[in-house]
Scaffold this active site. Structure first.
Site, PDB file in Angstrom:
ATOM      1  N   ASP A 165       0.775  -1.238   0.000  1.00 57.41           N
ATOM      2  CA  ASP A 165       0.000   0.000   0.000  1.00 57.41           C
ATOM      3  C   ASP A 165       0.811   1.295   0.000  1.00 57.41           C
ATOM      4  O   ASP A 165       0.574   2.175  -0.797  1.00 57.41           O
ATOM      5  CB  ASP A 165      -0.919   0.033   1.229  1.00 57.41           C
ATOM      6  CG  ASP A 165      -1.889  -1.145   1.273  1.00 57.41           C
ATOM      7  OD1 ASP A 165      -1.774  -2.063   0.442  1.00 57.41           O
ATOM      8  OD2 ASP A 165      -2.760  -1.135   2.147  1.00 57.41           O
ATOM      9  N   GLU A 395       0.536  -9.840  11.134  1.00 54.11           N
ATOM     10  CA  GLU A 395       0.486  -9.446   9.726  1.00 54.11           C
ATOM     11  C   GLU A 395       1.893  -9.258   9.162  1.00 54.11           C
ATOM     12  O   GLU A 395       2.204  -9.666   8.046  1.00 54.11           O
ATOM     13  CB  GLU A 395      -0.302  -8.139   9.577  1.00 54.11           C
ATOM     14  CG  GLU A 395      -0.319  -7.642   8.138  1.00 54.11           C
ATOM     15  CD  GLU A 395      -1.243  -6.468   7.905  1.00 54.11           C
ATOM     16  OE1 GLU A 395      -1.782  -5.929   8.882  1.00 54.11           O
ATOM     17  OE2 GLU A 395      -1.424  -6.104   6.737  1.00 54.11           O
TER      18      GLU A 395
HETATM   19  C1  DGY Z   1      -6.345  -1.183   3.681  1.00 56.88           C
HETATM   20  O1  DGY Z   1      -7.481  -0.758   3.831  1.00 56.88           O
HETATM   21  O2  DGY Z   1      -5.389  -0.823   4.391  1.00 56.88           O
HETATM   22  C2  DGY Z   1      -6.096  -2.229   2.686  1.00 56.88           C
HETATM   23  O3  DGY Z   1      -4.772  -2.594   2.663  1.00 56.88           O
HETATM   24  C3  DGY Z   1      -6.599  -1.916   1.332  1.00 56.88           C
HETATM   25  O4  DGY Z   1      -6.492  -3.073   0.594  1.00 56.88           O
END
Ligand code: DGY
Length: 425
Positions: A165, A395
């Site tokens: 991200d 995670e």
């Molecule tokens: C989030 O909302 O952080 C997700 O990674 C989007 O996929």
């Protein structure tokens, strides 16, 4: 006291919402595309039928043109932002309007190989027959919609598509995104997790501006691909798609689909011929590249090491990447950090600017092993196992001291433990 195997299985069954698995019940309460594909290989270690169902459910949300969304909102949940009403796609079930790294063919091939090894391939063959055309449609969609220059790379139109991200790879290409009309909104991620681990406000504004842009275009993917202010050839998605083409080709051969095999071979040939566009000769690494400016990101990230997984065999480039591997490996306790620790922007627990992700390690380790770099492959696998044994199934993890980052009880981390890390030498 539960063993880690038991804990991992309990996470998967606890996050199972009936045919699909949420990455983490609080932070990510829906079905995510690439998460589900990895989750399937975890389920396969104790419940193959459920493993196949995970991928089948995901493809029930495929759009008619082959596009496969990054989130499927089977049920709404106010604990997440931006939810289905923000995306405003006109699809039933409700989905987001962007896609994610295409790991599904590779994970499905693994399910199929495991079924054969167990001797129950005949029972799964009809399911493979049914999934194959759906996967092929998605791969064709990438070729037809997300490779406008026919280079054999994948153009991402949103940082979330890359799965990484807030990688610094998106900082410069994100600058032209106009955030002045984003308006007020309330983030939910920072109420579940420490803001120090999460993307910044500016990054979030950009994510939302791109969602609003896509929505204003009625999620017309061809139009978005032409006019989006963010168009980046992502090294991660490009390597992952090339690898997935190879696995889908193997499945086509299993099913005796000669025509489709020929078409997939053409996609592979195009990608092998064009992927050098992502080789940054100055930095001696694979990196993402802005399609609109032609500029390389210049960052060595964990995605740079996916060239082995993609099956590229280029001795000079391999040697350069292995030099980066040794340098980074000497700096951190646990490979592979999502950003080069020598980079001034390295942050050990902030998303995609430092932490280690088990799923990326799985792909890197697999690729290194397949290319015969056994010592490096073993190091990546051992480090992954050690992170999980010491800290639990988070995670992500700090590469410096192993601290868990992001959500705990994380489905794809549990899956990678069961499917790969637990057998580290
Ligand atoms: C989030 O909302 O952080 C997700 O990674 C989007 O996929």
């Amino acid at each position: 006291m539960m063993t880690l195997d038991e804990t991992a299985r309990a996470i998967l069954t606890g996050n199972d919402r009936g045919g699909y698995t949420v990455p983490n019940g609080r932070v990510y309460p829906f079905q995510w595309n690439w998460d589900s594909a990895f989750v399937a290989i975890g389920f396969d270690s104790f419940d193959p039928d459920r493993a196949w169902a995970e991928i089948e459910t995901l493809f029930r949300a495929q759009w008619d043109d082959g596009f496969l969304p990054h989130i499927v909102f089977w049920k709404d949940d106010e604990g997440y932002f931006p939810g289905p009403s923000v995306w405003g796609t006109a699809f039933d079930p409700m989905t987001s309007g962007i896609t994610q790294p295409p790991v599904a063919a590779t994970m499905l091939r693994r399910l199929w190989d495991n079924a054969r090894a167990r001797g129950d391939a005949p029972a799964f063959r009809p399911r493979l027959e049914a999934l194959f055309p759906k996967l092929l449609a998605w791969h064709r969609w990438f070729r037809d919609v997300r490779d406008p220059d026919s280079r054999g790379v994948v153009i991402a139109t949103h940082p979330w598509e890359t799965g990484r991200d807030n990688s610094p790879e998106w900082d410069a290409p994100g600058e032209p995104i106009d955030v002045s009309n984003v308006g007020d909104y309330v983030r939910r991620d920072t109420s579940h997790l420490d803001a120090k681990m999460r993307p910044t406000k500016l990054e979030y504004d950009r994510y939302l501006a791109l969602v609003q842009f896509g929505r204003a275009k009625g999620w017309d993917q061809a139009e978005i691909a032409r006019t989006n202010p963010f168009q980046v050839a992502d090294v991660g998605m490009s390597m992952i798609l090339l690898r997935a083409h190879r696995d889908l080709l193997a499945l086509a051969a299993e099913l005796g689909r000669a025509e489709e095999a020929h078409e997939l071979q053409q996609m592979i040939t195009r990608a092998e011929g064009g992927i050098d566009w992502l080789w940054d000769e100055d930095k001696h690494c694979w990196s993402s590249r802005d399609r609109l400016t032609g500029r390389f990101s210049g960052f060595v990230t964990s995605a740079s090491f996916l060239s082995f997984y993609a099956g590229l065999h280029d001795p000079l480039k391999d040697a350069a990447m292995l030099t980066h591997f040794e340098r980074i490996g000497a700096k951190v306790q646990f490979l592979m950090p999502s950003l080069d620790p020598d980079d001034p922007g390295f942050q050990m627990i902030r998303y995609w600017r430092g932490p280690v992700w088990a799923v990326v390690n799985y792909m890197i380790g697999l690729g290194l092993a397949e290319c015969g770099y056994d010592a490096q492959a073993q190091r990546v696998r051992r480090d992954t196992a050690e992170l999980m044994r010491r800290n639990g199934l988070y995670e992500a993890y700090s590469p410096i001291d192993g601290t868990g980052s992001g959500g705990d009880d994380f489905s794809w981390t549990a899956a990678i433990w069961l499917a790969w890390a637990r057998d580290a030498a």
